[in-house]
Design a protein around this motif. Sequence first.
Motif, PDB file in Angstrom:
ATOM      1  N   SER B  79      47.838 -15.086 -19.167  1.00 17.54           N
ATOM      2  CA  SER B  79      47.773 -16.167 -20.156  1.00 17.54           C
ATOM      3  C   SER B  79      48.868 -17.204 -19.928  1.00 17.54           C
ATOM      4  O   SER B  79      48.659 -18.384 -20.202  1.00 17.54           O
ATOM      5  CB  SER B  79      47.734 -15.653 -21.596  1.00 17.54           C
ATOM      6  OG  SER B  79      48.706 -14.728 -21.836  1.00 17.54           O
ATOM      7  N   ARG B 104      40.954 -11.849 -23.712  1.00 22.27           N
ATOM      8  CA  ARG B 104      42.252 -12.427 -24.081  1.00 22.27           C
ATOM      9  C   ARG B 104      43.324 -11.348 -24.280  1.00 22.27           C
ATOM     10  O   ARG B 104      44.489 -11.583 -23.956  1.00 22.27           O
ATOM     11  CB  ARG B 104      42.160 -13.364 -25.278  1.00 22.27           C
ATOM     12  CG  ARG B 104      41.525 -12.789 -26.514  1.00 22.27           C
ATOM     13  CD  ARG B 104      41.134 -13.889 -27.513  1.00 22.27           C
ATOM     14  NE  ARG B 104      42.282 -14.611 -28.002  1.00 22.27           N
ATOM     15  CZ  ARG B 104      42.529 -15.897 -27.753  1.00 22.27           C
ATOM     16  NH1 ARG B 104      41.687 -16.620 -27.019  1.00 22.27           N
ATOM     17  NH2 ARG B 104      43.596 -16.472 -28.245  1.00 22.27           N
ATOM     18  N   GLN B 105      42.951 -10.187 -24.780  1.00 25.30           N
ATOM     19  CA  GLN B 105      43.969  -9.135 -24.964  1.00 25.30           C
ATOM     20  C   GLN B 105      44.546  -8.700 -23.615  1.00 25.30           C
ATOM     21  O   GLN B 105      45.766  -8.601 -23.447  1.00 25.30           O
ATOM     22  CB  GLN B 105      43.350  -7.910 -25.653  1.00 25.30           C
ATOM     23  CG  GLN B 105      42.962  -8.116 -27.112  1.00 25.30           C
ATOM     24  CD  GLN B 105      41.487  -8.415 -27.279  1.00 25.30           C
ATOM     25  OE1 GLN B 105      40.949  -9.234 -26.539  1.00 25.30           O
ATOM     26  NE2 GLN B 105      40.835  -7.790 -28.241  1.00 25.30           N
ATOM     27  N   VAL B 106      43.657  -8.452 -22.649  1.00 26.78           N
ATOM     28  CA  VAL B 106      44.116  -8.004 -21.324  1.00 26.78           C
ATOM     29  C   VAL B 106      44.891  -9.128 -20.635  1.00 26.78           C
ATOM     30  O   VAL B 106      45.901  -8.890 -19.974  1.00 26.78           O
ATOM     31  CB  VAL B 106      42.914  -7.536 -20.473  1.00 26.78           C
ATOM     32  CG1 VAL B 106      43.331  -7.271 -19.027  1.00 26.78           C
ATOM     33  CG2 VAL B 106      42.298  -6.273 -21.077  1.00 26.78           C
ATOM     34  N   ARG B 107      44.460 -10.384 -20.829  1.00 30.33           N
ATOM     35  CA  ARG B 107      45.172 -11.513 -20.195  1.00 30.33           C
ATOM     36  C   ARG B 107      46.572 -11.714 -20.781  1.00 30.33           C
ATOM     37  O   ARG B 107      47.448 -12.260 -20.115  1.00 30.33           O
ATOM     38  CB  ARG B 107      44.347 -12.804 -20.304  1.00 30.33           C
ATOM     39  CG  ARG B 107      43.085 -12.807 -19.446  1.00 30.33           C
ATOM     40  CD  ARG B 107      42.481 -14.198 -19.318  1.00 30.33           C
ATOM     41  NE  ARG B 107      42.050 -14.731 -20.593  1.00 30.33           N
ATOM     42  CZ  ARG B 107      40.824 -14.625 -21.102  1.00 30.33           C
ATOM     43  NH1 ARG B 107      39.882 -13.986 -20.413  1.00 30.33           N
ATOM     44  NH2 ARG B 107      40.517 -15.148 -22.261  1.00 30.33           N
ATOM     45  N   HIS B 108      46.786 -11.305 -22.038  1.00 29.47           N
ATOM     46  CA  HIS B 108      48.129 -11.415 -22.610  1.00 29.47           C
ATOM     47  C   HIS B 108      49.122 -10.472 -21.944  1.00 29.47           C
ATOM     48  O   HIS B 108      50.321 -10.724 -21.934  1.00 29.47           O
ATOM     49  CB  HIS B 108      48.088 -11.095 -24.121  1.00 29.47           C
ATOM     50  CG  HIS B 108      47.601 -12.234 -24.948  1.00 29.47           C
ATOM     51  ND1 HIS B 108      46.824 -12.059 -26.072  1.00 29.47           N
ATOM     52  CD2 HIS B 108      47.763 -13.565 -24.833  1.00 29.47           C
ATOM     53  CE1 HIS B 108      46.534 -13.233 -26.608  1.00 29.47           C
ATOM     54  NE2 HIS B 108      47.094 -14.170 -25.861  1.00 29.47           N
ATOM     55  N   ARG B 109      48.655  -9.342 -21.416  1.00 34.35           N
ATOM     56  CA  ARG B 109      49.551  -8.342 -20.823  1.00 34.35           C
ATOM     57  C   ARG B 109      49.496  -8.337 -19.292  1.00 34.35           C
ATOM     58  O   ARG B 109      50.515  -8.175 -18.635  1.00 34.35           O
ATOM     59  CB  ARG B 109      49.188  -6.918 -21.290  1.00 34.35           C
ATOM     60  CG  ARG B 109      49.207  -6.674 -22.767  1.00 34.35           C
ATOM     61  CD  ARG B 109      50.576  -6.573 -23.364  1.00 34.35           C
ATOM     62  NE  ARG B 109      51.450  -5.588 -22.770  1.00 34.35           N
ATOM     63  CZ  ARG B 109      52.773  -5.572 -22.984  1.00 34.35           C
ATOM     64  NH1 ARG B 109      53.332  -6.485 -23.757  1.00 34.35           N
ATOM     65  NH2 ARG B 109      53.536  -4.663 -22.428  1.00 34.35           N
TER      66      ARG B 109
END
Lengths: 180, 285
Positions: B79, B104-109
Amino acid sequence: MTRISVRVDGASYQDDVEPRTLLVHYLREQLGKVGTVVGCDTSNCGACTVHLDGEAVKSCTVLAVQADGAEVTTIEGVSRGGELHPVQKAFHEMHGLQCGFCTPGMIMASIDLLQDNPDPSDDEVREGIEGNLCRCTGYQNIVRAVQLAAGEMRGAPASDGHVAPAVVDTAAAPHVVGQA
Amino acid sequence: MIPAPFEYARPTTVDEALQAIAAGGEDVKVLAGGQSLIPVMRLRLAAPETVVDLGRVAELRGVREDGDALVIGAMTTHSDVLADPLIQQHAPLIAQATETVADRQVRHRGTFGGALVHADPAGDLPAVALALDAEFVIAGPEGRRTVPARDFFVDYLTTAVGEGELLVEVRVPKLDGQWGMRYEKFNRVAQAWSIVAVAAAVRRENGHIAEARVGLTNMGPTPLRAGAVEAALSGAEATPEAIAAAAAHAAEGTEPSSDLNAQADYRQHLATVLTRRAVTAAAGL
Ligand SMILES: Cc1cc2nc3c(=O)[nH]c(=O)nc-3n(C[C@H](O)[C@H](O)[C@H](O)COP(=O)(O)OP(=O)(O)OC[C@H]3O[C@@H](n4cnc5c(N)ncnc54)[C@H](O)[C@@H]3O)c2cc1C
Ligand code: FES
Ligand code: FES
């Protein structure tokens, strides 16, 4: 054991955890925050979504030790003084759930999406919650709920001016229509 | 399931991280965003003795300019890559591909470096790095070395990063001016992993294609360059017909796998279709 300090839903905690402890298990088993659920073993379903320093993450795919020093918000921490969060309220009003298992994660992912995009189109909502699977609703009312909440949070009606739950015409569903 | 027990180290500099890796015993794993490593540890497909968490190594994060190149820190999250104005301006192909990664959750980490070192054949960033002729800066006990993309991806889930080493940053030459770029991906809706994808960068000059670079995702155990397509495009007219003729070579020399998503011959068909679309869009047609 490793000592961690975290803030979870506004309260501070210091705990000793095994490094292998997943954040979701720390929340549920050590803090009793059972509003966040586990729905899969593959990081696909998103049911476990929480906010870590303000960003949606899958808490089954974060170690508790990685949250050391961070601020965690779970579904249990989004209402304010007994008042539901606008996204929670909209899921209720738009009938955005059936069994409800995906709902905590759906709501946390939706709040995260609306922080980045306060007025998402239908497609943008669907893409924004692509990391969250629902086996019940077919997503239609979830999308409507997110758009209703978006409008309310912007202080404006949703962009198409008219949002209502999907029309339900199966024989088994009169109670659904009644509730809507 | 939960992972098997392990020792945990959380260094704050690259030097400390290298020491922690050296001191960690037989089976040491570096933890970046954890979006590939934690799932395999949960399934006990990996059970390292020591996990060295790079999460606090600030020097590994961020995007900067260095002359003709962008330098992307290994720990820059997907992200953060998407939000970065330098990437948007000088390497939009990376942004386009990153946007399609997971959710989006996986892209944040998940991190840029983690995705490249993990080198999943279905991962989106390896073929992009290969098409952009990126260079990989690897640190180890003996110092730093730089490896070009064509030597970085060695085999299935295997890169030039050796035991005791870590990826520090990736240098991506800026492609400014007349370059157009496009990432075309084919995947199932509920699973973001690529069945096949194509990364294209095209430089146009006077109605012709002066230079084209085409990277293929999931057409073999490592990402590939579609050399025959690149050769056919070099100097070709920038017309749909010429591009379609060149794209027909996309599967030449490839040996993609057959799995529950697609048979090998279907993957080869997809490669030609996606190459045509990606090159057409990159050429501005
Ligand atoms: C549900 C889901 C869907 C996904 N979909 C996609 C997709 O569509 N496309 C895609 O490309 N990816 C996808 N991914 C993978 C995602 O991009 C991961 O972020 C990425 O593969 C790994 O990055 P990470 O930072 O999480 O690395 P980690 O999981 O922390 O590490 C992965 C591996 O790389 C090693 N490593 C990491 N960083 C370094 C370093 N700096 N030096 C040396 N070794 C290192 C680790 O030791 C480990 O072996 C998906 C993941 C999930 C969970
Ligand atoms: S329980 Fe975390 S993604 Fe399914
Ligand atoms: S309401 Fe049952 S899984 Fe979504």
